[in-house]
Design a protein around this motif. Structure first.
Motif, PDB file in Angstrom:
ATOM      1  N   LEU A 283      11.239  -1.372   7.600  1.00  0.00           N
ATOM      2  CA  LEU A 283      10.119  -1.465   6.659  1.00  0.00           C
ATOM      3  C   LEU A 283       9.306  -2.738   6.855  1.00  0.00           C
ATOM      4  N   ARG A 288       2.696  -1.127   7.415  1.00  0.00           N
ATOM      5  CA  ARG A 288       3.122  -0.529   6.148  1.00  0.00           C
ATOM      6  C   ARG A 288       2.672   0.924   5.994  1.00  0.00           C
ATOM      7  N   SER A 292       5.807   3.561   5.834  1.00  0.00           N
ATOM      8  CA  SER A 292       6.127   4.096   4.507  1.00  0.00           C
ATOM      9  C   SER A 292       6.292   5.615   4.559  1.00  0.00           C
TER      10      SER A 292
END
Ligand SMILES: [Zn+2]
Length: 316
Positions: A283, A288, A292
């Motif tokens: 992560l 991101r 995600s």
């Protein structure tokens, strides 16, 4: 008549051959030693004998539509030639033509890690998602990259060599001749090497007992067992490998924006102790927006993955 496909998983120590149908189920199989030390011709004869053995066991309602071969590389998919395979001692072997001449059916050749990726994508944890990265973490690290439902081969069929991304300048020496490759830092061999080095330096650890004092027998499974029993050195070594895995896989997520990453190979058997921190660490290693949405799965096909993947080469 029902269509069936032959898959040959060619390895340095054994040849596994299977015949299966559209569902990826293996109906008939044969396993025998590669006997690479006896030379290229002996190995080729063993492959032919293994295929013949499978053909003889097939029922009369099955029609063979092709033979796929998953081989160590580098190799040329378009020419059907294995350029060089150190484990086999092969040098420019036109395996596709050889098997075509022998059996008179369609023959296709693929890199072993690539075809394992195909198998997991089609019949395993990939579930035919649009974009997938398969990573096998065992003695080395190999990969298969599926882009828009197709295996990425690159211009000359060498794509997907994930294990040879350089991650540390002047890092440990790799089998490919360069230094600091991903597989020198995060493979089962890397885990074992680091453990053995630390033990030789006298770092206290329960690992020594697990192998009755024989340091050479410390492998990644021993490290995992010691870690599970609370051994500090083993935990540190595993954590380090997982950190490198998260960097390598995180970069791949940033580059390819895949739906799924599927991880197979012996080291994946460590299970949650590997996957839980890996998921968390990735992560922070990838963009991101991309990370995600990525799912990280454990491979499903187990030791059949090579045979099923080879079958996939001739299924279209
Ligand atoms: Zn390398």
């Amino acid at each position: 008549m029902r269509a069936c496909y032959i898959g040959v998983d060619l390895g340095g120590t054994k040849i596994a051959t299977g015949a299966g149908d559209q569902t990826g189920a293996i109906l008939v199989r044969d396993v025998r030693p590669t006997e690479a030390h006896k030379g290229t011709e002996a190995t080729i004869n063993n492959i032919k004998a293994s295929i013949r053995q499978v053909l003889e066991q097939l029922g009369p309602d099955l029609q063979v539509c092709g033979i796929g071969v998953g081989s160590p590389g580098p190799l040329s998919v378009s020419e059907g030639v294995v350029y060089s395979a150190p484990n086999l001692g092969w040098d420019h072997v036109p395996i596709r033509q050889i098997l075509k001449d022998e059996f008179g059916v369609r023959v296709e050749v693929g890199n072993d890690a690539n075809v394992a990726g195909l198998a997991e994508w089609r019949f395993g944890a990939g579930e035919q998602c649009r974009n997938m990265i398969y990573v096998t973490v065992s003695t080395g690290i190999g990969g298969g990259i599926i882009v828009d439902g197709k295996l990425l081969l690159g211009s000359h069929d060498f794509a997907g060599e994930i294990g040879h991304m350089i991650m540390v300048e002047n890092g440990p020496l790799c089998g490919c001749g360069r230094r600091g490759c991903f597989e020198t830092l995060a493979s089962g061999t890397a885990i074992a090497r680091r453990a053995q080095e630390a033990v030789r330096l006298g770092v206290p650890t329960a690992m020594l007992e697990l192998v009755d004092g024989d340091i050479d027998r410390i492998d990644s499974a021993v490290v995992a067992r010691a870690d599970a029993a609370g051994d500090a050195l083993a935990s540190e070594i595993l954590d380090e490998a997982i950190r490198y895995l998260s960097i390598g896989l995180g970069n791949l997520v940033t580059i390819f924006n895949p739906d799924r990453i599927v991880i197979g190979g012996g080291v994946s058997n460590i299970g949650d102790r590997l996957f839980r921190p890996l998921r968390r660490m990735i992560l922070s290693r990838a963009m991101r927006e991309s990370v995600s949405r990525v799912e990280i799965h454990r491979a499903k096909l187990g030791s059949d993955v090579g045979v099923v993947g080879a079958m996939c080469l001739v299924m279209d």
